[in-house]
Design an enzyme around this catalytic site. Structure first.
Site, PDB file in Angstrom:
ATOM      1  N   ARG A   1      25.010  23.648   5.497  1.00 44.77           N
ATOM      2  CA  ARG A   1      25.139  23.041   6.779  1.00 44.77           C
ATOM      3  C   ARG A   1      26.698  21.787   6.625  1.00 44.77           C
ATOM      4  O   ARG A   1      27.262  21.202   8.121  1.00 44.77           O
ATOM      5  CB  ARG A   1      23.430  21.957   7.006  1.00 44.77           C
ATOM      6  CG  ARG A   1      23.877  21.228   7.940  1.00 44.77           C
ATOM      7  CD  ARG A   1      22.384  20.729   8.318  1.00 44.77           C
ATOM      8  NE  ARG A   1      21.646  20.313   7.797  1.00 44.77           N
ATOM      9  CZ  ARG A   1      22.199  19.590   6.868  1.00 44.77           C
ATOM     10  NH1 ARG A   1      22.250  18.269   7.145  1.00 44.77           N
ATOM     11  NH2 ARG A   1      21.045  19.306   6.437  1.00 44.77           N
TER      12      ARG A   1
ATOM     13  N   TYR B   1      34.759  24.331  33.197  1.00 39.74           N
ATOM     14  CA  TYR B   1      33.759  25.164  32.564  1.00 39.74           C
ATOM     15  C   TYR B   1      32.554  24.563  33.468  1.00 39.74           C
ATOM     16  O   TYR B   1      31.972  23.940  33.054  1.00 39.74           O
ATOM     17  CB  TYR B   1      34.219  25.531  31.181  1.00 39.74           C
ATOM     18  CG  TYR B   1      32.843  27.216  31.047  1.00 39.74           C
ATOM     19  CD1 TYR B   1      32.249  28.066  31.468  1.00 39.74           C
ATOM     20  CD2 TYR B   1      32.224  26.183  30.280  1.00 39.74           C
ATOM     21  CE1 TYR B   1      31.567  28.417  31.228  1.00 39.74           C
ATOM     22  CE2 TYR B   1      31.021  27.011  29.743  1.00 39.74           C
ATOM     23  CZ  TYR B   1      30.866  28.679  30.172  1.00 39.74           C
ATOM     24  OH  TYR B   1      30.255  28.553  29.693  1.00 39.74           O
TER      25      TYR B   1
ATOM     26  N   ASP C   1      41.231  20.540  27.272  1.00 35.88           N
ATOM     27  CA  ASP C   1      40.430  21.731  26.240  1.00 35.88           C
ATOM     28  C   ASP C   1      41.688  23.055  26.728  1.00 35.88           C
ATOM     29  O   ASP C   1      41.830  23.291  27.730  1.00 35.88           O
ATOM     30  CB  ASP C   1      39.211  22.278  27.346  1.00 35.88           C
ATOM     31  CG  ASP C   1      38.492  23.754  27.057  1.00 35.88           C
ATOM     32  OD1 ASP C   1      39.128  24.850  26.533  1.00 35.88           O
ATOM     33  OD2 ASP C   1      37.157  23.726  27.396  1.00 35.88           O
TER      34      ASP C   1
ATOM     35  N   LYS D   1      36.174  32.960  22.621  1.00 33.56           N
ATOM     36  CA  LYS D   1      37.279  33.949  23.948  1.00 33.56           C
ATOM     37  C   LYS D   1      39.027  34.089  22.297  1.00 33.56           C
ATOM     38  O   LYS D   1      38.362  34.845  21.829  1.00 33.56           O
ATOM     39  CB  LYS D   1      37.497  33.001  24.539  1.00 33.56           C
ATOM     40  CG  LYS D   1      36.281  31.827  25.196  1.00 33.56           C
ATOM     41  CD  LYS D   1      35.434  32.449  25.981  1.00 33.56           C
ATOM     42  CE  LYS D   1      34.487  32.650  26.899  1.00 33.56           C
ATOM     43  NZ  LYS D   1      33.264  31.101  26.035  1.00 33.56           N
TER      44      LYS D   1
END
Length: 383
Positions: free
Chosen positions: A53, A105, A176, A201
């Site tokens: 983690r 988005y 972004d 993406k």
């Protein structure tokens, strides 16, 4: 030796590995360290990794690759793009104010409106490609958040111009960069402080994994974000990190191929009587075309277009065969999306329409298939 970005996409992984103190037996493909925890050599001693983690060698390798591609000082790999934006919002506190692009988005808008506002963060929406952003700055303003090009209306913001404003007022500029990837655009070089990605993406590129990234330029954010990523626990898993590493090796080839096809499709769509508008920054008539030429190395492979009626838009979605009607973008397959009920379904209708997302609007993510096959599929779907 200075390497081109095409070569970096293929060889950064091995270059970083050679410079590492950890030896991987000359593996060309970086190993997947599929372990949750690590044994300590002794009390007060560590191999450099303690618990996955906190950090994992495969994730660390991916972060170094993405950091170098974006020309940052550090990068953070998370479980999704939304996990990356959620983590980034944790650097702000109740009462802070952000100026954000109105055409974002839908998931980002949902996060800001339903989670960040609940946590006491305030937002002012603006068309960052046109509006006077400086006039919107308040004493509590901490950051400006933009996508360029925006999703899905392809508005182009002048990053360098907004960066000058953010520096003048000591604000963070967050960009972004999902639609362009570091192959076509590096916002940190233009004055941005933070870059975020949905790594699902173009970076991963095969529609087979989820990932998100934060890349920073300002050193003072490093410790804060390292503390947050280990505390909130959304770091990317070893196997998913490896999938993105694999995807990046073909980033240059995919981006170039898809862009060439997107330009041809955009030009073809302009000739179709059922198509009322085509929005692609590579077209000279696009209002952001000149800015894109200045700040980017390409125009990308996202094309938005409107049809003559809602019925025609829905018919196209039903009739495409090769092109798949699905959410997401940036993969090897060409996907067509209906923002009204998919990516932007949770955006208030008034804001959707104000941004230009009408029920006649479709968004196309062009993949790497033969462009003539894609055009033939669109042609039969429009009939």
């Amino acid at each position: 030796m200075s390497l081109s970005i095409e070569t970096k996409c293929v060889h950064l992984e091995n270059k970083i590995q050679k410079n590492s103190e950890i030896k991987h037996y000359g593996a060309i493909s970086f190993p997947i360290y599929q372990t949750a925890t690590y044994a300590h050599p002794g009390v007060g001693k560590s191999t450099g990794f303690d618990y996955s983690r906190l950090q994992n060698p495969t994730r660390e390798q991916l972060e170094k690759v993405v950091c170098q591609l974006e020309h940052g000082t550090d990068a953070f790999a998370l479980s999704t793009g939304m996990a990356a934006i959620t983590l980034l919002m944790e650097i702000f506190k109740p009462g802070d104010h952000l100026i954000v692009d109105s055409d974002l988005y839908g998931g980002t808008i949902r996060l800001f409106d339903n989670v960040s506002v609940k946590n006491g963060i305030r937002f002012t929406r603006a068309n960052c490609s046109q509006d006077d952003i400086e006039s919107l700055i308040q004493p509590q303003t901490k950051a400006i958040y933009v996508e360029t090009p925006t999703n899905p209306m392809m508005n182009v913001t002048d990053i360098e111009k907004v960066a000058q404003i953010s520096r003048k007022h000591n604000l963070l500029l967050i960009v972004d960069n999902t639609f362009m990837s570091p192959y076509f655009q590096t916002p940190l070089d233009l004055g941005a402080d933070v870059v975020v990605h949905s790594g699902t993406k173009f970076l991963a590129g095969h529609n087979d994994t989820l990932a998100g990234f934060i890349v920073i330029k300002k050193q003072e954010l490093q410790d804060k974000l390292r503390f947050l990523i280990k505390t909130t626990g959304a770091g990317l898993s070893p196997f998913d990190s490896w999938l993105v590493l694999r995807g990046i090796k073909t980033l240059a080839l995919r981006m170039e191929k898809a862009q060439v096809s997107a330009f041809k499709i955009a030009q073809w769509l302009k000739t179709q009587k059922e198509v009322t508008s085509v929005i692609y920054p590579g077209l000279e008539e696009h209002p952001g075309h000149i800015i894109m030429q200045k700040q980017s190395r390409g125009f990308g492979s996202m094309v938005t277009f409107r049809l003559s009626s809602v019925q025609k838009a829905l018919s196209v979605l039903e009739k495409v065969h090769l092109i798949q009607y699905a959410e997401s973008l940036g993969g090897t397959e060409t996907l067509i999306t209906y923002p009204t009920t998919q990516t932007h379904a949770d955006v208030p209708e008034e804001l959707r329409l104000k941004n230009g997302i009408t029920p006649e609007t479709l968004r196309l993510s062009v993949g790497i298939e033969n462009v003539d096959d894609l055009i033939a599929d669109l042609q039969q779907a429009l009939e």
